[in-house]
Design a protein around this motif. Sequence first.
Motif, mmCIF file in Angstrom:
data_model
loop_
_atom_site.group_PDB
_atom_site.id
_atom_site.type_symbol
_atom_site.label_atom_id
_atom_site.label_comp_id
_atom_site.label_asym_id
_atom_site.label_seq_id
_atom_site.Cartn_x
_atom_site.Cartn_y
_atom_site.Cartn_z
ATOM 1 N N PRO A 63 -30.602 -21.443 93.438
ATOM 2 C CA PRO A 63 -31.353 -21.596 94.859
ATOM 3 C C PRO A 63 -30.636 -21.190 96.035
ATOM 4 O O PRO A 63 -29.527 -21.220 96.119
ATOM 5 N N ALA A 64 -31.353 -21.028 97.160
ATOM 6 C CA ALA A 64 -30.729 -20.460 98.355
ATOM 7 C C ALA A 64 -32.101 -21.235 99.324
ATOM 8 O O ALA A 64 -31.627 -22.393 99.605
ATOM 9 N N LEU A 65 -32.683 -20.472 100.116
ATOM 10 C CA LEU A 65 -33.828 -21.182 100.871
ATOM 11 C C LEU A 65 -34.763 -22.053 100.259
ATOM 12 O O LEU A 65 -35.317 -22.820 100.803
ATOM 13 N N ALA A 66 -34.868 -21.734 99.155
ATOM 14 C CA ALA A 66 -35.701 -22.567 98.164
ATOM 15 C C ALA A 66 -34.829 -23.520 97.239
ATOM 16 O O ALA A 66 -33.620 -23.005 96.920
ATOM 17 N N THR A 67 -35.335 -24.774 97.101
ATOM 18 C CA THR A 67 -34.281 -25.607 96.289
ATOM 19 C C THR A 67 -34.669 -25.664 95.015
ATOM 20 O O THR A 67 -33.857 -25.923 93.938
ATOM 21 N N SER A 68 -36.220 -25.611 94.771
ATOM 22 C CA SER A 68 -36.523 -25.482 93.360
ATOM 23 C C SER A 68 -37.804 -24.831 93.378
ATOM 24 O O SER A 68 -38.271 -24.511 94.398
ATOM 25 N N TRP A 69 -38.458 -24.500 92.106
ATOM 26 C CA TRP A 69 -39.669 -23.709 91.825
ATOM 27 C C TRP A 69 -40.199 -24.046 90.836
ATOM 28 O O TRP A 69 -39.486 -24.500 89.824
ATOM 29 N N LYS A 70 -41.643 -23.840 90.771
ATOM 30 C CA LYS A 70 -42.307 -24.187 89.352
ATOM 31 C C LYS A 70 -43.445 -23.215 89.258
ATOM 32 O O LYS A 70 -44.229 -22.677 90.214
ATOM 33 N N GLN A 71 -43.580 -22.747 88.032
ATOM 34 C CA GLN A 71 -44.542 -21.791 87.810
ATOM 35 C C GLN A 71 -45.943 -22.770 87.321
ATOM 36 O O GLN A 71 -45.775 -23.326 86.263
ATOM 37 N N MET A 72 -46.805 -22.582 88.282
ATOM 38 C CA MET A 72 -48.230 -23.575 88.212
ATOM 39 C C MET A 72 -49.117 -22.640 87.154
ATOM 40 O O MET A 72 -49.687 -23.387 86.404
ATOM 41 N N SER A 73 -48.848 -21.441 86.995
ATOM 42 C CA SER A 73 -49.633 -20.592 86.086
ATOM 43 C C SER A 73 -48.930 -19.186 86.271
ATOM 44 O O SER A 73 -48.071 -19.167 86.845
ATOM 45 N N ASP A 74 -49.662 -18.310 85.421
ATOM 46 C CA ASP A 74 -49.250 -16.989 85.493
ATOM 47 C C ASP A 74 -49.199 -16.205 86.559
ATOM 48 O O ASP A 74 -48.167 -15.339 86.943
#
Length: 518
Positions: A63-74
């Motif tokens: 992570p940098a300016l985003a702390t986390s992420w999630k793939q909601m769909s393709d």
Amino acid sequence: MKTLLLILTLAVLPAHAANLRWAAQNDVLTLDPHSQNHQTTTTMLQHTYEGLTRYTADYKIEPALATSWKQMSDTHWRFNLRKNVKFHDGSAFTADDVVFSFTRIKQPQGTMQIYVAGVSEVKKVDAFTVDFMLAGPTPLLLRGLVDFRIMSKTWAEKNRSENIQDYAKKEETFASRNTNGTGPFILKSWVPDQRVVFEQFKGWWGKLEGNVTEMTYTPIKSDATRVSALLSGEVDLVTEVPVQDIEKLRKEGKVRVQDGHEVRTIFLAMDQHNDELKYSSIKGKNPFKDVRVRRALNMAVDREAIKRVTMRGLSIPAGIMVAPGVHGHSKSLDVIGKYDPAGAKKLLAEAGYPNGIDFTLDCPNNRYVNDERVCQAVVAMWAKAGINAKLNAMPFSTFIPKIQNFDSSSYMLGWGVVTLDALYTLQSLVRTKSGGADGSFNLGRVSDAEIDKMVDALKITTDTKKRDQMLHDALKRTRDEAFYVPLHHQLRPWAMKKGVTPHYDVLDRHHARFTTVK
């Protein structure tokens, strides 16, 4: 007691603050983070502008300016943004800046669209959440976002820099001469061809892994002057060491040499678009549209001789357009053909050029290791096959707008693979140029329907085994059709004063946050 306190103070100071003086041969082209996909420029600007993701020292995504992420769909990813982040002018970083930066980087006058390839839209969910909507599955999304640098929307609007400068037309804007990022260093000044000066941004959200709090980068074109500056103590680190001085520096007690190879391939490109070749006496035809001529150019280059004589052993002769260390590279593909000037001359005759061909080879003289000397060697080799190239060498800042305006019959370029995946090379250099990321640096305008199908399929293929075969096939076709003349993969030792400990970067991006100076 006073002596003890002095010793303790001196021992502590280097851990807290150090000034790094760094030199290489090439200067920054612009300070606009969305303008030029040029490694020296992006290397400098990574100190002051940041992406949503970044690389660790061993090239893992974190992570940098985003702390986390999630793939909601393709085709849908959600990013949670870091809170309490400040730009260097003190303003707050929010989702508005991400949305603005996306619309900006997509503008056609820039050359950085490859880093958001596959992204159709960025939507604000709330002040610290954004959604990335994709055209299809995008396996390299997180790696691309490392170089999707975030600008302040309000700062850009205030300073009439909503649009990327048009570098090819020599436009200047406020953002091409000033910066305002969120990164660990503030850019204090840039005097073109003289110096770039940084100082630590004490309001940075992160933590330095080294102790550098000030840095001065000096572009020094002259090989001898650059080495002298290191030996005299004027600079602490040189990341472009002349090959002829490597062994001397290895024996020098005041410095040490750190070996490594870049994931960069040096190659020659040819105009394969115009019906009549520029800067040639051949009228009404373009010989480079004929695969036999392109193969002749490849056959007439003695890559082993360039390695042995021009590069003093510091190169890996190249048969394909990506280097070892790039996903998709394989030894079975990366095989150089036999040096055969007689065979090249025969191919030219078969193509209708029994008396040879002539054109101009444009070459930078301050960007890559021995760039002009390599071009000189190639011109001499080609002459033995009836390929008469006139060398036109120039500084990189002059060279880039020339080739971006398609004002060249052939040219040298080097391509480093920032994502460490061969799709980056195939999409940037071989895919038909159609605006945006596709063909962004395909300045000879190669156009091949089979390659286009392969690249477009690669963009959305996530199955690893299937994808690896597709990379293999696309690299093989690029080689067999001789769309380019790959010369070598660049080896680049760094030299530094003892006590300077940088992190060697295969991407050719020294980053001060990893560096310690004692």
